[in-house]
Design a protein around this motif. Structure first.
Motif, short mmCIF file in Angstrom:
data_model
loop_
_atom_site.label_atom_id
_atom_site.label_comp_id
_atom_site.label_asym_id
_atom_site.label_seq_id
_atom_site.Cartn_x
_atom_site.Cartn_y
_atom_site.Cartn_z
N LEU A 108 18.57 10.78 -2.71
CA LEU A 108 17.24 11.35 -2.46
C LEU A 108 16.40 10.46 -1.55
CD1 LEU A 108 15.01 13.42 -2.94
CD2 LEU A 108 14.39 12.18 -5.03
N PHE A 109 16.25 9.19 -1.91
CA PHE A 109 15.39 8.30 -1.14
C PHE A 109 15.90 8.12 0.29
CE2 PHE A 109 14.37 3.84 0.16
CZ PHE A 109 13.01 4.05 0.41
N ALA A 110 17.20 7.88 0.44
CA ALA A 110 17.76 7.66 1.77
C ALA A 110 17.66 8.92 2.64
CB ALA A 110 19.22 7.22 1.66
N THR A 111 17.81 10.10 2.03
CA THR A 111 17.67 11.35 2.79
C THR A 111 16.23 11.54 3.24
OG1 THR A 111 19.49 12.33 1.55
CG2 THR A 111 18.07 13.84 2.76
N LEU A 112 15.29 11.20 2.38
CA LEU A 112 13.87 11.28 2.76
C LEU A 112 13.57 10.31 3.91
CD1 LEU A 112 12.24 11.55 -0.78
CD2 LEU A 112 12.18 13.30 1.01
N GLN A 113 14.22 9.17 3.92
CA GLN A 113 14.05 8.24 5.04
C GLN A 113 14.57 8.85 6.34
OE1 GLN A 113 16.10 4.77 3.20
NE2 GLN A 113 14.21 3.63 3.60
N SER A 114 15.69 9.55 6.28
CA SER A 114 16.24 10.20 7.47
C SER A 114 15.31 11.31 7.97
CB SER A 114 17.62 10.79 7.17
OG SER A 114 18.57 9.77 6.94
N ILE A 115 14.71 12.05 7.03
CA ILE A 115 13.76 13.09 7.39
C ILE A 115 12.53 12.47 8.04
CG2 ILE A 115 12.20 14.85 6.47
CD1 ILE A 115 14.33 15.41 4.31
N PHE A 116 12.06 11.36 7.47
CA PHE A 116 10.91 10.65 8.03
C PHE A 116 11.18 10.25 9.48
CE2 PHE A 116 8.25 6.92 8.79
CZ PHE A 116 7.03 7.31 8.25
N ALA A 117 12.37 9.72 9.73
CA ALA A 117 12.73 9.31 11.09
C ALA A 117 12.81 10.49 12.04
CB ALA A 117 14.06 8.57 11.07
N ALA A 118 13.21 11.66 11.53
CA ALA A 118 13.38 12.84 12.38
C ALA A 118 12.05 13.46 12.81
CB ALA A 118 14.21 13.89 11.64
N LEU A 119 11.00 13.24 12.03
CA LEU A 119 9.69 13.82 12.33
C LEU A 119 8.93 13.01 13.38
CD1 LEU A 119 8.42 14.79 8.78
CD2 LEU A 119 8.49 16.34 10.74
N LYS A 120 8.16 13.71 14.20
CA LYS A 120 7.22 13.04 15.08
C LYS A 120 6.09 12.44 14.25
CE LYS A 120 7.88 16.66 18.60
NZ LYS A 120 7.22 17.77 19.32
N PRO A 121 5.44 11.39 14.73
CA PRO A 121 4.24 10.91 14.03
C PRO A 121 3.24 12.05 13.88
CG PRO A 121 4.94 9.31 15.67
CD PRO A 121 5.79 10.54 15.89
N GLY A 122 2.70 12.21 12.69
CA GLY A 122 1.80 13.32 12.43
C GLY A 122 2.52 14.58 12.00
N GLY A 123 3.87 14.52 11.94
CA GLY A 123 4.66 15.67 11.55
C GLY A 123 4.59 15.95 10.06
N ILE A 124 4.92 17.17 9.68
CA ILE A 124 4.77 17.64 8.31
C ILE A 124 6.13 17.84 7.64
CG2 ILE A 124 3.93 19.53 6.86
CD1 ILE A 124 1.72 17.85 8.10
N LEU A 125 6.25 17.40 6.40
CA LEU A 125 7.38 17.73 5.54
C LEU A 125 6.89 18.71 4.48
CD1 LEU A 125 10.15 17.49 4.14
CD2 LEU A 125 9.31 15.40 3.02
N GLY A 126 7.47 19.92 4.47
CA GLY A 126 7.16 20.90 3.45
C GLY A 126 8.33 20.99 2.48
N MET A 127 8.05 20.84 1.20
CA MET A 127 9.13 20.80 0.19
C MET A 127 8.80 21.72 -0.99
SD MET A 127 10.48 17.57 -2.10
CE MET A 127 11.10 16.63 -0.71
N VAL A 128 9.78 22.54 -1.36
CA VAL A 128 9.71 23.31 -2.60
C VAL A 128 10.89 22.88 -3.45
CG1 VAL A 128 9.77 25.61 -3.64
CG2 VAL A 128 8.62 25.28 -1.43
N GLU A 129 10.64 22.59 -4.73
CA GLU A 129 11.70 22.07 -5.60
C GLU A 129 11.46 22.49 -7.04
OE1 GLU A 129 14.82 20.96 -6.95
OE2 GLU A 129 14.68 20.30 -4.86
N HIS A 130 12.57 22.71 -7.77
CA HIS A 130 12.50 23.02 -9.19
C HIS A 130 11.78 21.87 -9.92
CE1 HIS A 130 15.53 26.02 -8.22
NE2 HIS A 130 16.37 25.08 -7.83
N ARG A 131 10.81 22.22 -10.76
CA ARG A 131 9.95 21.21 -11.38
C ARG A 131 10.29 21.00 -12.85
NH1 ARG A 131 3.80 21.99 -10.21
NH2 ARG A 131 4.27 24.06 -11.04
N ALA A 132 10.52 19.75 -13.22
CA ALA A 132 10.84 19.39 -14.60
C ALA A 132 9.60 19.50 -15.50
CB ALA A 132 11.38 17.96 -14.65
N ALA A 133 9.85 19.56 -16.81
CA ALA A 133 8.77 19.60 -17.77
C ALA A 133 8.13 18.21 -17.88
CB ALA A 133 9.29 20.04 -19.14
N ARG A 134 6.82 18.15 -17.74
CA ARG A 134 6.10 16.88 -17.82
C ARG A 134 5.69 16.63 -19.26
NH1 ARG A 134 6.17 12.38 -14.90
NH2 ARG A 134 4.18 11.33 -14.77
#
Length: 282
Positions: A172-198
């Protein structure tokens, strides 16, 4: 106040009013376009039926996508969102699909082989219907890396219900780092994910397929992102998140077969976090 100053104030006020009105009008028109694409004849009845739980028009509007953006959709699967994104972006923008790893004969596990086949089918469908889809670019994501490597190329990256898979594999963390590198500065990451019970501020119950929202946010922030906003657009309070096969017991997978099927159908699709991150300007 002089007459000249008064006139300037009136002109500026009218100008800002026109800009605000134009922005509202553009937003309304865009929302209508998303809704029309979500109900397009290019989509199967099964895909259209899922609009009830996935809220595609509202979700894409929340992420702030524009028709002239360069957008990367990660692991599009059967193309549920691609059917909306591709025609929306084909005239002014650019859509790139980060597909599952291609099966060059080296894939051994059944899951990877299946995903590779799904990617091939979607690519063929897009090629056969270029008038509707346009010509999205194709790359691969074999977590945590993109092939070829992507560096500051996208205005927006979108990922729908993929993060739990990366987390299960420890990526998870390393993939998010790759996504961060792929985005331009000011770029947006939109994420939808199954949410655990808090359960409390420091604990949650995450059965198969679910992730704790605070955990996901912290991982993204450690990768360099800043959380802009979260939304309850895709929340489902009826999801109790305590099923024998986790999220996969719910539709559309219905992994329990006929066991309790009516109850799972009544619950509907999973409760989901909807998160909007930004890559800070350098």
């Amino acid at each position: 106040m002089s007459i000249i100053t008064t006139r300037k104030t009136v002109v500026l006020s009218l100008l800002f009013s026109c800009i605000a009105f134009s922005s509202v009008a553009d937003t309304a028109a865009q929302s209508t376009e998303f809704q029309q694409l979500a109900e397009s004849a290019q989509r199967s009845a099964e895909h259209i039926q899922r609009n009830e739980y996935r809220h595609p028009a509202q979700t894409l509007q929340f992420f702030g996508i524009k028709p002239d953006m360069s957008v990367l959709e990660i692991w599009p699967g059967h193309g549920w969102y691609t059917e909306i994104l591709a025609p929306f972006l084909k005239e002014q923008g650019k859509l790139t699909l980060a597909q599952f790893r291609h099966n060059d004969g080296s894939l051994k596990d059944d899951r990877s082989i299946f995903w590779a086949r799904v990617s091939e089918r979607l690519a063929q469908r897009i090629a056969d219907n270029a008038e509707y889809f346009g010509t999205p670019d194709m790359i691969e994501l074999d977590p945590p890396l993109f092939y070829p490597q992507q560096n500051e190329q996208y205005d927006m990256v979108l990922t729908f219900r993929n993060a739990h898979i990366w987390n299960e594999d420890g990526n998870l963390f390393a993939t998010l780092q790759s996504i961060f590198a792929a985005l331009k500065p000011g770029g947006i990451l939109g994420m939808v994910e199954h949410r655990a019970a808090r359960l409390s501020d420091i604990s949650s119950s995450a059965v198969e397929g679910y992730l704790d929202e605070s955990y996901v946010i912290e991982a993204a922030e450690l990768a360099g992102f800043t959380l802009m906003e979260s939304s309850e657009l895709n929340a489902n309070p009826a999801d109790t998140k305590n099923y024998p096969k986790g999220v996969y017991a719910l539709p559309p997978t219905l992994a329990m077969g006929n066991y309790n099927k009516a109850e799972y159908l009544k619950i509907g699709e999973s409760d989901r976090m909807t998160l909007k991150f930004i890559k800070p300007e350098q």
